[in-house]
Design a protein around this motif. Structure first.
Motif, short mmCIF file in Angstrom:
data_model
loop_
_atom_site.label_atom_id
_atom_site.label_comp_id
_atom_site.label_asym_id
_atom_site.label_seq_id
_atom_site.Cartn_x
_atom_site.Cartn_y
_atom_site.Cartn_z
N ASP A 40 0.85 -1.19 0.00
CA ASP A 40 0.00 0.00 0.00
C ASP A 40 0.89 1.24 0.00
O ASP A 40 1.53 1.54 0.99
N ASP A 100 -4.07 3.82 2.34
CA ASP A 100 -5.52 3.62 2.44
C ASP A 100 -5.89 2.19 2.86
O ASP A 100 -7.05 1.84 2.94
N ARG A 148 -9.06 1.58 -6.89
CA ARG A 148 -8.39 1.25 -5.62
C ARG A 148 -6.93 0.89 -5.84
O ARG A 148 -6.13 1.00 -4.93
#
Length: 94
Positions: free
Chosen positions: A20, A24, A73
């Motif tokens: 990541d 998030d 995402r």
């Protein structure tokens, strides 16, 4: 001469749980790019990338809704292009 696939050592990446880069809680393509040197140092010369395309995520991303759009995402289509460029720069395959 052997085909590159015959001598490949793959590193499989499930993008959501890999790295990541933006905090998030979901792995992303820029996070994969950050780890390419590490993966190469492990002796891998190819990546197996699990689904990263737009999906309703009812089946962990395997229920792809659009094969031409990266799931937000994970980043952008431009991030995916950059991933391929960075992989190839390291003489690896994806």
């Amino acid at each position: 001469m052997k085909h590159w696939l015959e001598e490949s050592i793959f590193y499989e990446i499930y993008p959501q749980s890999f790295c990541d880069s933006n905090g998030d809680g979901i792995g992303d393509i820029p996070g994969i790019i950050e780890k390419l040197d590490y993966i190469k140092d492990l002796g891998c010369n190819a990546l197996w990338l699990n689904p990263c395309y737009l999906s309703p995520f009812g089946d962990a991303g395997y229920d792809v809704a659009d094969y031409c759009q990266v799931a937000p995402r994970y980043g952008t289509n431009e991030d995916l292009v950059r991933l391929f460029q960075e992989v190839h720069k390291r003489e690896m395959h994806i």
